[in-house]
Design an enzyme around this catalytic site. Structure first.
Site, PDB file in Angstrom:
ATOM      1  N   THR A  44       0.606  -0.840   0.264  1.00  0.00           N
ATOM      2  CA  THR A  44      -0.032  -0.720  -0.137  1.00  0.00           C
ATOM      3  C   THR A  44       0.915   1.379   0.322  1.00  0.00           C
ATOM      4  O   THR A  44       2.008   1.450   1.051  1.00  0.00           O
ATOM      5  CB  THR A  44      -0.986   0.347   0.889  1.00  0.00           C
ATOM      6  OG1 THR A  44      -1.530   0.954   1.478  1.00  0.00           O
ATOM      7  CG2 THR A  44      -0.797  -0.317   2.306  1.00  0.00           C
ATOM      8  N   ASP A  45       0.330   2.466   0.039  1.00  0.00           N
ATOM      9  CA  ASP A  45       0.825   3.314  -0.685  1.00  0.00           C
ATOM     10  C   ASP A  45       0.744   4.273   1.266  1.00  0.00           C
ATOM     11  O   ASP A  45       1.481   5.108   0.806  1.00  0.00           O
ATOM     12  CB  ASP A  45       0.490   4.566  -1.751  1.00  0.00           C
ATOM     13  CG  ASP A  45      -1.260   5.147  -0.963  1.00  0.00           C
ATOM     14  OD1 ASP A  45      -1.768   4.374  -0.515  1.00  0.00           O
ATOM     15  OD2 ASP A  45      -1.195   5.750  -1.969  1.00  0.00           O
ATOM     16  N   GLU A  46       0.261   3.707   1.793  1.00  0.00           N
ATOM     17  CA  GLU A  46      -0.242   4.025   3.334  1.00  0.00           C
ATOM     18  C   GLU A  46       1.530   4.361   3.802  1.00  0.00           C
ATOM     19  O   GLU A  46       2.318   4.422   4.740  1.00  0.00           O
ATOM     20  CB  GLU A  46      -1.055   3.426   3.737  1.00  0.00           C
ATOM     21  CG  GLU A  46      -2.718   3.847   3.343  1.00  0.00           C
ATOM     22  CD  GLU A  46      -3.854   3.635   3.812  1.00  0.00           C
ATOM     23  OE1 GLU A  46      -3.377   3.560   5.330  1.00  0.00           O
ATOM     24  OE2 GLU A  46      -4.593   3.144   2.929  1.00  0.00           O
TER      25      GLU A  46
ATOM     26  N   LYS B 240       2.236  -3.244   7.565  1.00  0.00           N
ATOM     27  CA  LYS B 240       2.175  -3.347   5.948  1.00  0.00           C
ATOM     28  C   LYS B 240       3.936  -3.137   5.006  1.00  0.00           C
ATOM     29  O   LYS B 240       4.239  -3.872   4.930  1.00  0.00           O
ATOM     30  CB  LYS B 240       1.406  -2.934   4.487  1.00  0.00           C
ATOM     31  CG  LYS B 240      -0.127  -3.189   5.158  1.00  0.00           C
ATOM     32  CD  LYS B 240       0.027  -4.493   4.372  1.00  0.00           C
ATOM     33  CE  LYS B 240       0.012  -4.635   2.812  1.00  0.00           C
ATOM     34  NZ  LYS B 240      -0.125  -6.057   2.395  1.00  0.00           N
TER      35      LYS B 240
ATOM     36  N   ASN C 244      -4.915   3.810  -2.851  1.00  0.00           N
ATOM     37  CA  ASN C 244      -6.724   3.699  -2.427  1.00  0.00           C
ATOM     38  C   ASN C 244      -7.562   2.822  -3.870  1.00  0.00           C
ATOM     39  O   ASN C 244      -8.016   3.455  -5.000  1.00  0.00           O
ATOM     40  CB  ASN C 244      -7.565   4.721  -1.160  1.00  0.00           C
ATOM     41  CG  ASN C 244      -6.660   5.228  -0.545  1.00  0.00           C
ATOM     42  OD1 ASN C 244      -5.938   5.573  -0.160  1.00  0.00           O
ATOM     43  ND2 ASN C 244      -8.435   4.761   0.137  1.00  0.00           N
TER      44      ASN C 244
END
Ligand code: TYD
Length: 339
Positions: A126-128, A155, A180
């Site tokens: 994820t880019d988070e 993650k 997202n």
């Protein structure tokens, strides 16, 4: 025949990916290892139940015995299995996030190293992990990791395990980091399916913290086609960001207006709420130059994607009503209280 182990394939992105893989590669055998936690639903792949090229195994990626029994002669492993909801990671115990997202990834890699060291492993990330990104920055794959929530921190830990195995065991491992996702089969705890299904039923739309936050919304089919490309043409040891790069960027409030337009519901449904997401990141964004250089670009624009998604949830009331009437209600009431 290419043998592919997909983990977490009964979840939102995993099920869309399996459907794509099944239709794109005639000569493929897919094993879906899924624990069927609250967000995993075998009905997401009901259309493949009779296929001789698809098999569901109920099991946990943390269980070495199960994993070892499946990785013997695989060509690809794609790891979607994860606890994914930020709000659950802050309001409930985050131990499950760390156990599945970090330790589970380790078990997969370690089993693969022993049984099929030449197999290709894709860690779906994820880019988070880049944390809150100030405008106008677009972190590339070398950017510093600054995850904000227990979810994104777990993650990031999974990504690190994957890259460490590539280096120390010389395995063929890649990591993708998507923005997202939204689209069919997304569990209605996430913004789009929650707001769409609440809007259908004239229930409030709990818009956090003024709705000024920015996410880079990616239609799930576009994400899945990027993953397939990475599996086919990506380079071992590399990380690939995948995002739509909306221009101009779309804050949550504006996205909510799109949802209201597509569902034909009034703005009076919006219920501003503060403080439900501690450490709420203001903006996510990524540079996608690297995946675009492989030949990928997104094909679904946001307005069109929202309309497609609304149409799907309109048609599939049977799917989401079954979820919303079950254990989901307990989470909803606990998290949102009386809106
Ligand atoms: P979410 O769909 O949970 O995805 P993520 O946290 O992985 O980005 O949240 C997307 C954005 O929507 C985020 O800024 C929080 C906001 N949001 C709301 O305003 N209300 C909600 O009820 C939810 C679930 C999210």
């Amino acid at each position: 025949m290419r043998k592919v182990l997909v983990t977490g394939g009964c979840g939102f992105i995993g099920s869309n990916f399996i459907r794509l893989l099944h239709s794109e590669e005639a000569d493929v055998e897919i094993i879906n290892l899924d624990m069927l936690t609250y967000a995993g639903n075998p009905k997401n792949l009901a259309d493949l139940e009779d296929s001789s090229r698809y098999k569901l195994v109920r099991g946990d990626i943390r269980d070495t015995n199960v994993v070892e029994s499946l990785v013997g002669d695989v060509d690809w492993v794609v790891n979607f299995a994860a606890e994914t909801h930020v709000d659950r990671s802050t309001s409930e115990k985050a131990g499950e996030f760390i156990e599945t997202n970090v330790y589970g990834t380790y078990v997969l890699l370690d089993s693969l190293r022993r049984a099929s060291p030449k197999a290709r492993f894709l860690q779906v990330g994820t880019d988070e992990v880049y944390g809150d990104v100030p405008y106008p920055e677009f972190p590339d794959e070398t950017a510093r990791l600054e995850p904000s929530s227990p979810y994104s921190a777990s993650k990031a830990g999974g990504d690190m395990q994957a890259l460490a195995f590539q280096r120390t065991a010389d395995m063929d491992v890649m990591v993708s980091r998507c923005t997202n996702n939204y689209g069919p089969y997304q569990y209605p705890e996430k913004l789009l399916p929650l707001f769409i299904t609440n809007a259908f039923d004239d229930e409030p739309l709990p818009l956090y913290d003024g709705g000024t936050q920015i996410r880079d919304w990616l239609f799930v089919d576009d994400h899945c086609s990027a993953l397939l490309l990475i599996l086919r043409e990506g380079k071992s040891g590399e990380i690939y960001n995948v995002g739509a790069n909306q221009d101009p960027e779309v804050p949550n409030g504006e996205l909510t207006q799109m949802i209201l337009r597509a569902t034909g519901k009034p703005a009076s449904l919006i219920r501003p709420v503060e403080g439900l997401r501690p450490g709420h990141d203001q903006r996510y964004a990524v540079s996608t130059e690297k995946i675009r250089a492989l030949g990928w670009s997104p094909s679904v624009d946001l307005e069109e994607g929202v309309e497609k998604t609304v149409a799907w949830y309109r048609d599939r009331r049977d799917w989401w009503e079954a979820i919303k009437s079950g254990a989901y209600r307990e989470y909803y009431q606990k998290h949102y209280g009386k809106l």
